[in-house]
Design an enzyme around this catalytic site. Structure first.
Site, PDB file in Angstrom:
ATOM      1  N   HIS A   1       0.869  -1.202   0.000  1.00 55.00           N
ATOM      2  CA  HIS A   1       0.000   0.000   0.000  1.00 55.00           C
ATOM      3  C   HIS A   1       0.896   1.238   0.000  1.00 55.00           C
ATOM      4  O   HIS A   1       1.490   1.584   1.013  1.00 55.00           O
ATOM      5  CB  HIS A   1      -0.903   0.014   1.245  1.00 55.00           C
ATOM      6  CG  HIS A   1      -1.879   1.146   1.248  1.00 55.00           C
ATOM      7  ND1 HIS A   1      -3.227   0.951   1.444  1.00 55.00           N
ATOM      8  CD2 HIS A   1      -1.727   2.479   1.072  1.00 55.00           C
ATOM      9  CE1 HIS A   1      -3.852   2.115   1.393  1.00 55.00           C
ATOM     10  NE2 HIS A   1      -2.944   3.070   1.172  1.00 55.00           N
TER      11      HIS A   1
ATOM     12  N   HIS B   1       1.567   5.397  -1.681  1.00 59.11           N
ATOM     13  CA  HIS B   1       1.222   6.581  -2.476  1.00 59.11           C
ATOM     14  C   HIS B   1       2.510   7.164  -3.044  1.00 59.11           C
ATOM     15  O   HIS B   1       3.389   7.562  -2.287  1.00 59.11           O
ATOM     16  CB  HIS B   1       0.528   7.638  -1.609  1.00 59.11           C
ATOM     17  CG  HIS B   1      -0.758   7.154  -1.021  1.00 59.11           C
ATOM     18  ND1 HIS B   1      -1.971   7.344  -1.648  1.00 59.11           N
ATOM     19  CD2 HIS B   1      -1.014   6.462   0.113  1.00 59.11           C
ATOM     20  CE1 HIS B   1      -2.935   6.796  -0.901  1.00 59.11           C
ATOM     21  NE2 HIS B   1      -2.378   6.251   0.166  1.00 59.11           N
TER      22      HIS B   1
ATOM     23  N   ASN C   1      -5.075   7.379  -6.095  1.00 63.46           N
ATOM     24  CA  ASN C   1      -5.777   8.641  -5.760  1.00 63.46           C
ATOM     25  C   ASN C   1      -4.987   9.872  -6.206  1.00 63.46           C
ATOM     26  O   ASN C   1      -4.626  10.728  -5.419  1.00 63.46           O
ATOM     27  CB  ASN C   1      -6.126   8.713  -4.257  1.00 63.46           C
ATOM     28  CG  ASN C   1      -4.917   8.713  -3.344  1.00 63.46           C
ATOM     29  OD1 ASN C   1      -3.869   8.172  -3.702  1.00 63.46           O
ATOM     30  ND2 ASN C   1      -5.053   9.311  -2.180  1.00 63.46           N
TER      31      ASN C   1
ATOM     32  N   LYS D   1      -9.258  -0.110  -5.949  1.00 64.52           N
ATOM     33  CA  LYS D   1      -9.307   0.545  -4.636  1.00 64.52           C
ATOM     34  C   LYS D   1     -10.644   1.222  -4.400  1.00 64.52           C
ATOM     35  O   LYS D   1     -11.115   2.009  -5.226  1.00 64.52           O
ATOM     36  CB  LYS D   1      -8.171   1.584  -4.553  1.00 64.52           C
ATOM     37  CG  LYS D   1      -8.129   2.386  -3.263  1.00 64.52           C
ATOM     38  CD  LYS D   1      -7.729   1.535  -2.064  1.00 64.52           C
ATOM     39  CE  LYS D   1      -7.928   2.273  -0.749  1.00 64.52           C
ATOM     40  NZ  LYS D   1      -6.756   2.957  -0.269  1.00 64.52           N
TER      41      LYS D   1
ATOM     42  N   HIS E   1     -10.577   1.157   1.683  1.00 63.67           N
ATOM     43  CA  HIS E   1     -10.389   2.172   2.723  1.00 63.67           C
ATOM     44  C   HIS E   1     -11.629   2.025   3.601  1.00 63.67           C
ATOM     45  O   HIS E   1     -12.701   2.534   3.269  1.00 63.67           O
ATOM     46  CB  HIS E   1     -10.287   3.579   2.124  1.00 63.67           C
ATOM     47  CG  HIS E   1     -10.012   4.607   3.176  1.00 63.67           C
ATOM     48  ND1 HIS E   1      -8.830   5.289   3.285  1.00 63.67           N
ATOM     49  CD2 HIS E   1     -10.773   5.040   4.221  1.00 63.67           C
ATOM     50  CE1 HIS E   1      -8.868   6.094   4.333  1.00 63.67           C
ATOM     51  NE2 HIS E   1     -10.043   5.965   4.911  1.00 63.67           N
TER      52      HIS E   1
ATOM     53  N   HIS F   1      -4.665  -0.637   5.825  1.00 64.23           N
ATOM     54  CA  HIS F   1      -4.223   0.129   7.002  1.00 64.23           C
ATOM     55  C   HIS F   1      -5.157  -0.021   8.207  1.00 64.23           C
ATOM     56  O   HIS F   1      -5.756   0.933   8.660  1.00 64.23           O
ATOM     57  CB  HIS F   1      -4.011   1.609   6.662  1.00 64.23           C
ATOM     58  CG  HIS F   1      -5.036   2.229   5.747  1.00 64.23           C
ATOM     59  ND1 HIS F   1      -6.386   2.175   5.985  1.00 64.23           N
ATOM     60  CD2 HIS F   1      -4.886   2.925   4.595  1.00 64.23           C
ATOM     61  CE1 HIS F   1      -7.023   2.803   5.016  1.00 64.23           C
ATOM     62  NE2 HIS F   1      -6.130   3.267   4.153  1.00 64.23           N
TER      63      HIS F   1
ATOM     64  N   ASP G   1       1.427   2.655   3.528  1.00 63.84           N
ATOM     65  CA  ASP G   1       0.572   3.833   3.331  1.00 63.84           C
ATOM     66  C   ASP G   1       1.416   5.107   3.387  1.00 63.84           C
ATOM     67  O   ASP G   1       0.937   6.154   3.821  1.00 63.84           O
ATOM     68  CB  ASP G   1      -0.561   3.892   4.358  1.00 63.84           C
ATOM     69  CG  ASP G   1      -1.693   4.814   3.921  1.00 63.84           C
ATOM     70  OD1 ASP G   1      -1.681   5.259   2.758  1.00 63.84           O
ATOM     71  OD2 ASP G   1      -2.573   5.107   4.747  1.00 63.84           O
TER      72      ASP G   1
END
Ligand code: DOR
Ligand code: ZN
Length: 354
Positions: free
Chosen positions: A15, A17, A43, A101, A138, A176, A249
């Protein structure tokens, strides 16, 4: 027993970003230095909703990957109320997309195109179940009358059991996880329901956000919970259960965007992640379980081969730099920095150069 160095099969980050543009080039080496693969969150602004966009984003990541690294990005699609089942089937056919996601609309950073009601995505979820493409959750509700510290537990109660009933063969990862309720639920769920755990949720309880003043760099979503939940996460991560695996994350934001009257959610941990997981596992005498959590459970869950090479961590204290250059951004003064988790403090494990 006190080891001075440990070797692990190369870990993966399930996971992550990475952002886009100049920031991508700056932050990617922090992950590629140690992780073999990472599940890349979609995202962006605008979000990665199509196979075409995921392929283009993947190309930009590959171009930004340091030449000496064999890092492989595992791409995801961003689920919206309007994702057509056909796009899901196209994604499942494509060798570089590994999951879809789910963000509840409005739950977190760049989630405004997220799902407004799970009922709206039933056809897309049925297609994922049919095609064998995992759903990454999420897992928080966004209702204004739900306390922010209860959002995950309420999501589990209201939606997760129902989702599993409605789509009994759909592989899902509760991303998470932050609560004892999540750990308990995942442990009791069927084998194809897993969860990722971040380093920051293992290291910090909610007091950290208010220690001596307001600490915006510890603000993330799902928000960090009280100590009993942190203990439950440590128990889960170090339990040896194949349902739990490493997902940092890591979510970089420019310092000015976090230190603001409406600061962004996200903890930037990639430059220190594997070292901090080692610290947590060692703190409970479970260093021997780190490799399974970091390097085995994730690929096994996704049906991918485990990495073949290894990394070494040495017991050698080092100090995390005060700031991390993000390069050109739209910050007021042109260049921006990010604050890495544990900036300015010492960490006892260090990644050895090969
Ligand atoms: O804290 C978070 N930051 N939680 C998320 O879900 C998104 C992430 C981000 O993209 O910054
Ligand atoms: Zn995330």
């Amino acid at each position: 027993m006190s080891l001075d160095q440990i070797s692990l099969t190369r870990p993966d980050d399930w996971h992550l970003h990475l952002r886009d543009g100049p920031i991508l080039e700056r932050v990617l080496p922090a992950t590629a230095r140690c992780f073999g693969r990472a599940i890349i969150m979609p995202n962006l602004k605008p979000p990665v909703t199509t196979v075409q966009q995921a392929g283009d984003y993947r190309d930009r990541i590959v171009r930004a990957t340091p030449g000496d690294s064999c890092f492989e990005p595992l791409m995801t699609l961003y689920l919206t109320d309007n994702t057509p089942p056909d796009e899901i089937y196209r994604a499942a056919e494509c060798e570089f997309i590994h999951a879809v996601k789910y963000y509840p609309a409005g739950a977190t950073t760049h989630s405004d195109s997220g799902v407004t009601n799970l009922g709206n995505v039933a056809a897309a979820l049925a297609a994922m179940q049919d095609a064998g493409l995992p759903l990454l959750l999420h897992g928080e509700v966004t209702d204004l009358d739900i306390d922010i510290f209860d959002r995950e537990a309420v999501f589990i109660k209201r939606h997760l059991a129902r989702l599993i009933d409605d789509f009994p063969d759909l592989r899902m990862v509760l991303e998470h996880v932050t609560t004892a309720e999540a750990v308990e639920f995942v442990l009791a769920a069927p084998a194809h329901i897993g969860a990722t755990i971040t380093a920051h949720h293992l290291l910090l309880n909610r007091n950290a956000m208010f220690e001596g003043g307001l600490r915006p760099h510890y603000y993330c979503l799902p928000i960090i919970k009280r100590e009993k939940h942190r203990q439950a996460l440590i128990d889960a991560a170090t339990s040896g259960s194949p349902k739990f695996f490493l997902g940092t994350d890591s979510a970089p934001h420019p310092k000015h965007a976090k230190e603001s009257d409406c600061g962004c959610a996200g903890v930037f941990s990639a430059p220190v992640a594997i070292e901090l997981y080692a610290e947590v596992f060692e703190s409970v005498g479970a260093l021997d379980r780190l490799e399974a959590f970091a390097s085995f459970h994730g690929p096994d869950f996704y049906g991918l081969p485990r990495n073949r090479d290894s990394i070494t961590l040495k017991r050698q204290a080092w100090c995390v730099p005060e700031s991390f250059e993000l390069g050109r951004t739209n910050s007021p003064d042109g260049a921006a920095v990010a604050i890495v988790l544990r900036a300015g403090t010492a960490i006892s494990w260090q990644l050895a150069d090969d």
